[in-house]
Design a protein around this motif. Structure first.
Motif, mmCIF file in Angstrom:
data_model
loop_
_atom_site.group_PDB
_atom_site.id
_atom_site.type_symbol
_atom_site.label_atom_id
_atom_site.label_comp_id
_atom_site.label_asym_id
_atom_site.label_seq_id
_atom_site.Cartn_x
_atom_site.Cartn_y
_atom_site.Cartn_z
ATOM 1 N N THR A 12 0.795 -1.301 -0.316
ATOM 2 C CA THR A 12 -0.084 0.090 0.104
ATOM 3 C C THR A 12 0.684 1.718 -0.516
ATOM 4 N N VAL A 13 1.654 1.248 0.929
ATOM 5 C CA VAL A 13 3.121 2.418 0.590
ATOM 6 C C VAL A 13 3.939 2.709 -0.517
ATOM 7 N N GLN A 14 4.167 1.777 -1.554
ATOM 8 C CA GLN A 14 5.042 1.446 -2.492
ATOM 9 C C GLN A 14 3.423 2.306 -3.284
ATOM 10 N N ARG A 15 2.740 1.672 -3.569
ATOM 11 C CA ARG A 15 1.516 2.323 -4.300
ATOM 12 C C ARG A 15 1.488 3.564 -4.501
ATOM 13 N N ALA A 16 1.269 3.810 -2.506
ATOM 14 C CA ALA A 16 1.155 5.375 -2.672
ATOM 15 C C ALA A 16 1.926 6.148 -3.158
ATOM 16 N N ILE A 17 3.178 5.658 -3.304
ATOM 17 C CA ILE A 17 4.882 6.228 -3.532
ATOM 18 C C ILE A 17 4.214 6.689 -5.161
ATOM 19 N N ASP A 18 3.918 4.967 -5.735
ATOM 20 C CA ASP A 18 4.355 5.669 -6.642
ATOM 21 C C ASP A 18 2.914 6.427 -7.699
ATOM 22 N N ILE A 19 1.981 6.830 -7.193
ATOM 23 C CA ILE A 19 0.874 7.863 -7.093
ATOM 24 C C ILE A 19 1.877 9.087 -6.999
ATOM 25 N N LEU A 20 1.974 9.375 -6.313
ATOM 26 C CA LEU A 20 3.114 10.351 -5.638
ATOM 27 C C LEU A 20 4.117 10.999 -7.375
ATOM 28 N N GLY A 21 5.030 9.834 -7.665
ATOM 29 C CA GLY A 21 5.796 9.508 -8.618
ATOM 30 C C GLY A 21 5.094 10.316 -9.876
ATOM 31 N N THR A 52 -6.256 8.844 1.304
ATOM 32 C CA THR A 52 -5.900 9.013 2.573
ATOM 33 C C THR A 52 -4.389 10.056 2.359
ATOM 34 N N LEU A 53 -3.908 10.123 1.149
ATOM 35 C CA LEU A 53 -3.119 11.312 0.482
ATOM 36 C C LEU A 53 -3.800 12.642 0.825
ATOM 37 N N ARG A 54 -4.713 12.855 -0.107
ATOM 38 C CA ARG A 54 -5.231 14.669 0.216
ATOM 39 C C ARG A 54 -5.194 14.576 1.990
ATOM 40 N N LEU A 55 -6.135 13.896 2.976
ATOM 41 C CA LEU A 55 -5.440 13.187 4.392
ATOM 42 C C LEU A 55 -4.563 14.289 5.104
ATOM 43 N N ASN A 56 -3.677 13.680 4.698
ATOM 44 C CA ASN A 56 -2.310 13.739 5.102
ATOM 45 C C ASN A 56 -1.479 15.226 4.407
ATOM 46 N N GLY A 57 -2.604 15.628 3.440
ATOM 47 C CA GLY A 57 -1.671 16.919 2.747
ATOM 48 C C GLY A 57 -0.568 16.787 1.613
ATOM 49 N N LEU A 58 -0.896 15.109 1.589
ATOM 50 C CA LEU A 58 0.294 15.515 0.362
ATOM 51 C C LEU A 58 -0.513 15.337 -0.692
ATOM 52 N N LEU A 59 -1.541 15.480 -0.889
ATOM 53 C CA LEU A 59 -1.863 16.092 -2.604
ATOM 54 C C LEU A 59 -2.903 16.553 -2.068
ATOM 55 N N TRP A 60 -3.600 17.814 -3.188
ATOM 56 C CA TRP A 60 -4.049 18.511 -3.018
ATOM 57 C C TRP A 60 -4.928 18.613 -4.059
ATOM 58 N N VAL A 61 -6.308 18.958 -3.602
ATOM 59 C CA VAL A 61 -7.263 18.837 -5.145
ATOM 60 C C VAL A 61 -7.458 20.315 -6.094
ATOM 61 N N ASP A 62 -6.959 21.032 -7.171
ATOM 62 C CA ASP A 62 -7.387 22.426 -7.789
ATOM 63 C C ASP A 62 -8.738 22.200 -8.273
ATOM 64 N N GLU A 63 -9.108 23.345 -8.840
ATOM 65 C CA GLU A 63 -10.420 24.352 -9.445
ATOM 66 C C GLU A 63 -11.288 23.228 -10.323
ATOM 67 N N HIS A 64 -10.284 22.627 -10.741
ATOM 68 C CA HIS A 64 -11.110 21.700 -12.399
ATOM 69 C C HIS A 64 -10.918 20.185 -11.122
ATOM 70 N N GLY A 65 -10.309 19.569 -10.242
ATOM 71 C CA GLY A 65 -10.986 19.108 -9.870
ATOM 72 C C GLY A 65 -9.565 17.817 -9.872
ATOM 73 N N ARG A 66 -8.453 18.575 -9.721
ATOM 74 C CA ARG A 66 -7.650 17.300 -10.263
ATOM 75 C C ARG A 66 -6.607 17.840 -9.264
ATOM 76 N N HIS A 67 -5.754 16.471 -9.354
ATOM 77 C CA HIS A 67 -5.187 16.321 -7.791
ATOM 78 C C HIS A 67 -2.949 16.850 -8.397
ATOM 79 N N ILE A 68 -3.151 17.475 -7.093
ATOM 80 C CA ILE A 68 -1.881 18.346 -7.381
ATOM 81 C C ILE A 68 -1.136 18.064 -6.168
ATOM 82 N N ALA A 69 0.476 18.179 -6.391
ATOM 83 C CA ALA A 69 0.801 18.175 -4.843
ATOM 84 C C ALA A 69 0.491 18.477 -3.797
ATOM 85 N N GLY A 70 0.030 18.517 -2.371
ATOM 86 C CA GLY A 70 -0.211 19.202 -2.243
ATOM 87 C C GLY A 70 0.899 19.959 -0.364
ATOM 88 N N PRO A 71 0.616 20.739 0.301
ATOM 89 C CA PRO A 71 1.163 21.917 1.277
ATOM 90 C C PRO A 71 2.006 20.461 2.205
#
Length: 252
Positions: A12-21, A52-71
């Motif tokens: 699960t951790v590796q998959r999350a890292i792969d998504i960030l990548g 999970t990534l959004r909850l931890n601030g590693l991803l964010w959703v922009d105004e177009h509903g796309r995922h961007i790097a989180g704060p």
């Protein structure tokens, strides 16, 4: 039960890292559909990981509903920059080296079967190699790879070869390249990773003698004549010794 759960947790951790990548300069924002397609994971799995990534601030959703790097990554980026920033004296060495030889200088470290650029100083010429700090490149080709792999165990060389387009058969070529670099004291490459580009690299050996990094010049092959390569190698070798003398943040 715990022993059985651990591999699933690691997966699960590796998959999350792969998504960030999946996020990079060319794709700074991705839709859920794009993430599903690029990751090859089921949509339900992707949605769970994104939550999970959004909850931890590693991803964010922009105004177009796309995922961007989180704060939350801003803090980690600041910590990484502080940990890997060259001391002022080392930065001066790279700057003077680029000015003297008029080529772009890069400093790399090995990360498993890849190499990461941790510092660079651009040369003054308009036509030059573009590798940015933080870029990762494969280890199966290039003068930098030879320098970084000088002390590599056989098991690592085999994994590097298997990651190449040539498969395990590339192992003999890697061995020959590394032996040549060991004999010369520096490594060269011409058009191995990208046609028209050449590199000269030397190992940066820590106080214990082990290879901790590689210092290189890279640029158009037309400028990397035999005469200039010898001068480049001499300049890089002297600079590598100076880097160790002034100290590097990752060298114990």
């Amino acid at each position: 039960m715990a022993a059985e759960a651990e591999p699933a947790g690691m997966r699960t951790v590796q998959r999350a890292i792969d998504i960030l990548g999946l996020l990079d300069e060319s794709r700074p924002a991705l839709s859920i559909r794009e993430i599903v397609a690029a990751s090859g994971l089921p949509k339900t799995t992707v949605l769970r990981l994104l939550g999970t990534l959004r909850l931890n601030g590693l991803l964010w959703v922009d105004e177009h509903g796309r995922h961007i790097a989180g704060p939350a990554l801003l803090r980690w980026a600041r910590l990484a920059e502080q940990a890997w920033r060259l001391p002022p004296a080392a930065a001066v060495i790279l700057r003077e080296l680029a000015a003297e030889h008029r080529e772009t200088v890069h400093l790399y470290v090995r990360r498993d079967i890849r190499r990461v650029c941790i510092a660079q100083e651009e040369g003054p010429q308009s036509l030059r190699q573009v590798v940015r700090v933080g870029d990762e490149l494969p280890l199966w080709a290039g003068g930098v790879s030879r320098a970084l792999l000088l002390d590599a165990p056989e098991a690592l060389l085999r994994r590097v070869a298997e990651s190449s387009p040539y498969g395990a058969a590339h192992l003999d070529t890697l061995r020959a390249w590394i032996e040549e670099a060991r004999t010369l004291g520096y490594a060269t490459s011409h058009g191995e990773r990208e046609e028209g580009l050449s590199a000269v690299a030397v190992p940066v050996r820590g106080r214990a003698g082990a290879v901790t990094a590689a210092l290189s010049f890279g640029g158009p092959s037309t400028r990397f004549t035999d005469e200039r390569i010898r001068r480049f190698a001499d300049g890089l070798t002297a600079a590598a010794r100076e880097l160790v003398r002034v100290g590097l943040p990752f060298e114990g």
